[in-house]
Design an enzyme around this catalytic site. Sequence first.
Site, PDB file in Angstrom:
ATOM      1  CE  LYS A  41      -2.383  -1.057   3.871  1.00 52.70           C
ATOM      2  NZ  LYS A  41      -1.372  -2.186   3.877  1.00 52.70           N
ATOM      3  NE  ARG A  76      -3.917  -1.035  10.630  1.00 50.90           N
ATOM      4  CZ  ARG A  76      -3.171  -0.948   9.443  1.00 50.90           C
ATOM      5  NH1 ARG A  76      -3.069   0.371   9.189  1.00 50.90           N
ATOM      6  NH2 ARG A  76      -2.014  -1.055   9.177  1.00 50.90           N
ATOM      7  NE  ARG A 131       7.431  -2.566   6.281  1.00 52.94           N
ATOM      8  CZ  ARG A 131       5.801  -3.093   5.850  1.00 52.94           C
ATOM      9  NH1 ARG A 131       5.511  -2.127   4.881  1.00 52.94           N
ATOM     10  NH2 ARG A 131       5.451  -2.694   6.573  1.00 52.94           N
ATOM     11  NE  ARG A 159       6.862  -0.595  10.259  1.00 55.18           N
ATOM     12  CZ  ARG A 159       4.891  -0.515   9.580  1.00 55.18           C
ATOM     13  NH1 ARG A 159       5.326  -0.164   8.374  1.00 55.18           N
ATOM     14  NH2 ARG A 159       4.461  -1.170   9.533  1.00 55.18           N
ATOM     15  NE  ARG A 177       1.679  -4.994  11.527  1.00 55.02           N
ATOM     16  CZ  ARG A 177       2.852  -5.031  10.625  1.00 55.02           C
ATOM     17  NH1 ARG A 177       3.693  -5.444  10.474  1.00 55.02           N
ATOM     18  NH2 ARG A 177       2.807  -4.678   9.667  1.00 55.02           N
TER      19      ARG A 177
END
Length: 189
Positions: free
Chosen positions: A13, A88, A127, A135, A146
């Site tokens: 996204k 969300r 990532r 993160r 998640r």
Amino acid sequence: MNIILFGPPGAGKGTQAAKLVDDRSMVQLSTGDMLRAEITGGSDLGIRAKKIMEAGKLVSDDIMIKMIEMRMDDDGAKAGVILDGFPRTLKQAEALDRMLTQNNVAIDHAIEITVDENLLFDRIENRAIQSDEVRDDDNAEVLKERLKVYHKNTAPVLPFYRKKGILRQVDGMMTIEQVAEKIDKILDS
Ligand code: ADP
């Protein structure tokens, strides 16, 4: 034009939103980025959000709705926004609907980026390695949570947009360029 990007963590996204910002001068509203900025700034909200995000859970609807409400009133947002990470939950989607109606605007396209979830674990690990940003939620254990939260809270938001006739799906397992092309086609349709 206002659009929403949906998809599980790691679907791309943020990557696609950044391309749209470059190509179409749209404004990206990423609630994840906003929360990470609060953490970096050391605000009370940031301190509270950090714990929730590290656990892979959702920050409260009230906080997130206020956060988006403030940004939606910005002049930049009036030209058209890409919502990335919001709504969300169904409650967030309903609040967004009210906000937009008040401003006499609407969501033009809700795009769900679909992925093979088994491959997300590799993407998230990459990532974490490649990013300078710290993160604490980019690891396999938190990703599992998640994904669970995505299915429980966010997937039920999709029918809300399907009923409006504006939900479209894009295969997020193609290359970044190919995904971007598909999204472009939808926006130009
Ligand atoms: P990703 O794009 O990888 O799914 P984000 O950067 O959008 O991750 O979000 C990271 C975390 O921030 C979420 O796991 C959640 O804890 C919090 N968060 C972001 N947006 C929202 C929201 N709209 N409602 C509740 N929590 C949110």
